[in-house]
Design a protein around this motif. Structure first.
Motif, PDB file in Angstrom:
ATOM      1  N   ARG A  58     -22.187 -75.211   0.443  1.00 16.73           N
ATOM      2  CA  ARG A  58     -22.875 -76.249  -0.327  1.00 16.73           C
ATOM      3  C   ARG A  58     -22.608 -77.645   0.215  1.00 16.73           C
ATOM      4  O   ARG A  58     -23.473 -78.523   0.177  1.00 16.73           O
ATOM      5  N   VAL A  59     -21.400 -77.877   0.723  1.00 10.99           N
ATOM      6  CA  VAL A  59     -21.070 -79.195   1.275  1.00 10.99           C
ATOM      7  C   VAL A  59     -21.282 -79.245   2.789  1.00 10.99           C
ATOM      8  O   VAL A  59     -20.810 -80.168   3.459  1.00 10.99           O
ATOM      9  N   GLY A  60     -21.987 -78.226   3.313  1.00 10.89           N
ATOM     10  CA  GLY A  60     -22.369 -78.249   4.718  1.00 10.89           C
ATOM     11  C   GLY A  60     -21.294 -77.842   5.696  1.00 10.89           C
ATOM     12  O   GLY A  60     -21.306 -78.246   6.854  1.00 10.89           O
ATOM     13  N   LEU A  61     -20.352 -77.002   5.236  1.00 13.32           N
ATOM     14  CA  LEU A  61     -19.218 -76.627   6.089  1.00 13.32           C
ATOM     15  C   LEU A  61     -19.042 -75.111   6.198  1.00 13.32           C
ATOM     16  O   LEU A  61     -17.919 -74.628   6.349  1.00 13.32           O
ATOM     17  N   SER A  62     -20.136 -74.381   6.141  1.00 16.51           N
ATOM     18  CA  SER A  62     -20.021 -72.925   6.198  1.00 16.51           C
ATOM     19  C   SER A  62     -19.429 -72.444   7.521  1.00 16.51           C
ATOM     20  O   SER A  62     -18.828 -71.365   7.591  1.00 16.51           O
ATOM     21  N   ASP A  63     -19.559 -73.252   8.558  1.00 15.84           N
ATOM     22  CA  ASP A  63     -19.017 -72.864   9.871  1.00 15.84           C
ATOM     23  C   ASP A  63     -17.567 -73.290  10.064  1.00 15.84           C
ATOM     24  O   ASP A  63     -16.998 -73.093  11.136  1.00 15.84           O
ATOM     25  N   LYS A  64     -16.953 -73.870   9.027  1.00 15.38           N
ATOM     26  CA  LYS A  64     -15.588 -74.385   9.157  1.00 15.38           C
ATOM     27  C   LYS A  64     -14.591 -73.671   8.238  1.00 15.38           C
ATOM     28  O   LYS A  64     -13.479 -74.152   8.036  1.00 15.38           O
ATOM     29  N   GLU A  65     -14.998 -72.516   7.704  1.00 18.03           N
ATOM     30  CA  GLU A  65     -14.115 -71.816   6.755  1.00 18.03           C
ATOM     31  C   GLU A  65     -12.741 -71.528   7.340  1.00 18.03           C
ATOM     32  O   GLU A  65     -11.725 -71.624   6.644  1.00 18.03           O
ATOM     33  N   ALA A  66     -12.679 -71.168   8.612  1.00 17.37           N
ATOM     34  CA  ALA A  66     -11.411 -70.759   9.232  1.00 17.37           C
ATOM     35  C   ALA A  66     -10.681 -71.925   9.887  1.00 17.37           C
ATOM     36  O   ALA A  66      -9.614 -71.736  10.476  1.00 17.37           O
ATOM     37  N   SER A  67     -11.235 -73.136   9.770  1.00 17.78           N
ATOM     38  CA  SER A  67     -10.615 -74.301  10.406  1.00 17.78           C
ATOM     39  C   SER A  67      -9.511 -74.876   9.517  1.00 17.78           C
ATOM     40  O   SER A  67      -9.608 -74.849   8.287  1.00 17.78           O
ATOM     41  N   TYR A  68      -8.480 -75.402  10.162  1.00 18.37           N
ATOM     42  CA  TYR A  68      -7.405 -76.076   9.450  1.00 18.37           C
ATOM     43  C   TYR A  68      -7.737 -77.567   9.349  1.00 18.37           C
ATOM     44  O   TYR A  68      -8.523 -78.100  10.160  1.00 18.37           O
ATOM     45  N   PRO A  69      -7.168 -78.279   8.346  1.00 20.39           N
ATOM     46  CA  PRO A  69      -7.485 -79.696   8.190  1.00 20.39           C
ATOM     47  C   PRO A  69      -7.345 -80.511   9.471  1.00 20.39           C
ATOM     48  O   PRO A  69      -8.180 -81.382   9.746  1.00 20.39           O
ATOM     49  N   GLY A  70      -6.319 -80.204  10.268  1.00 18.51           N
ATOM     50  CA  GLY A  70      -6.104 -80.964  11.500  1.00 18.51           C
ATOM     51  C   GLY A  70      -7.199 -80.777  12.536  1.00 18.51           C
ATOM     52  O   GLY A  70      -7.302 -81.553  13.491  1.00 18.51           O
ATOM     53  N   GLN A  71      -8.034 -79.750  12.336  1.00 15.52           N
ATOM     54  CA  GLN A  71      -9.145 -79.490  13.260  1.00 15.52           C
ATOM     55  C   GLN A  71     -10.455 -80.110  12.763  1.00 15.52           C
ATOM     56  O   GLN A  71     -11.481 -79.978  13.424  1.00 15.52           O
ATOM     57  N   LEU A  72     -10.420 -80.779  11.616  1.00 28.58           N
ATOM     58  CA  LEU A  72     -11.621 -81.335  10.999  1.00 28.58           C
ATOM     59  C   LEU A  72     -11.618 -82.851  11.069  1.00 28.58           C
ATOM     60  O   LEU A  72     -10.559 -83.488  11.055  1.00 28.58           O
ATOM     61  N   SER A  73     -12.815 -83.433  11.115  1.00 24.42           N
ATOM     62  CA  SER A  73     -12.930 -84.886  11.020  1.00 24.42           C
ATOM     63  C   SER A  73     -12.564 -85.338   9.607  1.00 24.42           C
ATOM     64  O   SER A  73     -12.496 -84.519   8.670  1.00 24.42           O
ATOM     65  N   GLY A  74     -12.361 -86.627   9.438  1.00 24.92           N
ATOM     66  CA  GLY A  74     -12.056 -87.146   8.105  1.00 24.92           C
ATOM     67  C   GLY A  74     -13.152 -86.845   7.101  1.00 24.92           C
ATOM     68  O   GLY A  74     -12.889 -86.458   5.961  1.00 24.92           O
ATOM     69  N   GLY A  75     -14.412 -86.988   7.534  1.00 25.36           N
ATOM     70  CA  GLY A  75     -15.515 -86.693   6.631  1.00 25.36           C
ATOM     71  C   GLY A  75     -15.566 -85.237   6.245  1.00 25.36           C
ATOM     72  O   GLY A  75     -15.850 -84.885   5.090  1.00 25.36           O
ATOM     73  N   GLN A  76     -15.269 -84.352   7.200  1.00 26.15           N
ATOM     74  CA  GLN A  76     -15.235 -82.916   6.894  1.00 26.15           C
ATOM     75  C   GLN A  76     -14.087 -82.593   5.946  1.00 26.15           C
ATOM     76  O   GLN A  76     -14.244 -81.807   5.002  1.00 26.15           O
ATOM     77  N   GLN A  77     -12.924 -83.202   6.172  1.00 25.02           N
ATOM     78  CA  GLN A  77     -11.794 -82.968   5.275  1.00 25.02           C
ATOM     79  C   GLN A  77     -12.121 -83.413   3.850  1.00 25.02           C
ATOM     80  O   GLN A  77     -11.780 -82.724   2.884  1.00 25.02           O
ATOM     81  N   GLN A  78     -12.807 -84.547   3.738  1.00 25.39           N
ATOM     82  CA  GLN A  78     -13.123 -85.037   2.399  1.00 25.39           C
ATOM     83  C   GLN A  78     -14.152 -84.137   1.719  1.00 25.39           C
ATOM     84  O   GLN A  78     -14.096 -83.927   0.507  1.00 25.39           O
ATOM     85  N   ARG A  79     -15.056 -83.557   2.495  1.00 26.88           N
ATOM     86  CA  ARG A  79     -16.009 -82.621   1.896  1.00 26.88           C
ATOM     87  C   ARG A  79     -15.309 -81.332   1.463  1.00 26.88           C
ATOM     88  O   ARG A  79     -15.674 -80.739   0.443  1.00 26.88           O
ATOM     89  N   VAL A  80     -14.297 -80.896   2.214  1.00 27.83           N
ATOM     90  CA  VAL A  80     -13.483 -79.764   1.759  1.00 27.83           C
ATOM     91  C   VAL A  80     -12.788 -80.122   0.439  1.00 27.83           C
ATOM     92  O   VAL A  80     -12.730 -79.312  -0.492  1.00 27.83           O
ATOM     93  N   ALA A  81     -12.283 -81.341   0.357  1.00 31.24           N
ATOM     94  CA  ALA A  81     -11.597 -81.783  -0.862  1.00 31.24           C
ATOM     95  C   ALA A  81     -12.555 -81.786  -2.056  1.00 31.24           C
ATOM     96  O   ALA A  81     -12.166 -81.432  -3.176  1.00 31.24           O
ATOM     97  N   ILE A  82     -13.810 -82.168  -1.838  1.00 36.57           N
ATOM     98  CA  ILE A  82     -14.797 -82.145  -2.915  1.00 36.57           C
ATOM     99  C   ILE A  82     -15.083 -80.697  -3.320  1.00 36.57           C
ATOM    100  O   ILE A  82     -15.164 -80.371  -4.510  1.00 36.57           O
TER     101      ILE A  82
END
Length: 267
Positions: free
Chosen positions: A147-171
């Protein structure tokens, strides 16, 4: 253009009621009798200079900060305390935990677990707090990441994500708790400018399609104007002005708000 949400009338019981709230840090008087009602489905944006009490007020709503005077209610339940014969006593931790689960907060600095994947970050709260099974929690987490546009990042750790991606995970993590109220504390202020839009787009979608009750501390004036159903200006621990965002931004009534808005240019 505003989302056009209609603010419910006074007869409707507010989802959040903040009444005469006082907060001190030692001798520093941070909140000075704040009154604010937030109705179901409203997006209330709080603006103001640094040190005005915005974040402290938000943290009092889910009792990350204690308050020393007044009352805060979420869906009719007193936050942080029990009241008997007009006197307050601290609520048991289980009651405070329940309120926190119903008032999910998204922080400025993401606060993700660095050793967990995006999927596990989102699934953790429902499993830990609500006792949801691992399978059900992870399925819901997968849906929310999509829903937040991160279906391809399920297996990624926070350190592998941009700040915007991390914040969308947080949402997504906040949404996973199915909260009655979502609290956003300057969620774009730690992001590079080019990443701000992707986070605001997710928040706008929550407001427009889900009609989530949201209290948003922000300096994003365009978002406040376009998505907010009400705008609140705080300064020195009090609410100075509040009203429809367009009216507040285009016709500020006080010199304090006029001076604050002079720092911004809004497209």
């Amino acid at each position: 253009m505003s989302v056009g949400r209609v603010t419910p009338g006074a007869a409707a019981s507010p989802m959040v009621r903040i009444s005469e709230v006082q907060k001190y840090f030692g001798k520093l008087h941070v909140l000075r009798g704040v009154d604010l009602d937030v109705h179901t489905g409203e997006v209330v944006c709080i603006i103001g200079p640094s040190g005005s009490g915005k974040t402290t007020l938000l943290r009092c709503v889910n009792f990350l900060e204690t308050y020393q005077g007044g009352r805060i209610y979420v869906d009719g339940q007193l936050v942080g305390y029990r009241e008997k014969n007009g006197k307050l006593s601290p609520a048991p931790e289980r009651e405070i935990a329940k309120i926190r689960a119903e008032t999910s907060m998204v922080f400025q600095n993401f606060n993700l677990f660095p050793h967990m994947t995006a999927l596990k970050n989102v699934a953790f709260g429902p499993m830990k707090v609500k006792g949801v099974s691992k399978g059900a929690a992870q399925q819901r987490a997968s849906e929310l990441l999509n829903r937040v546009g991160l279906s391809d990042k399920e297996a990624s750790y926070p350190g592998q994500l941009s700040g915007g991606q991390q914040q969308r995970v947080a949402i997504a993590r906040a949404l996973a708790m199915d909260p009655k109220v979502m609290l956003f504390d300057e969620v774009t202020s730690a992001l590079d400018p080019e990443l701000v839009g992707e986070v605001l787009a997710v928040m706008r979608e929550l407001a427009e399609t889900e009609h989530k009750t949201m209290i948003v501390v922000t300096h994003e004036m365009g978002f406040a104007r376009d998505v907010g159903s009400r705008l609140v200006f705080m300064d020195q621990g009090v609410i100075v002005e509040q009203g429809l965002p367009k009216q507040i931004l285009e016709n500020p009534q006080t010199e304090r708000l006029q001076a604050f808005l002079a720092r911004f240019t809004m497209g």
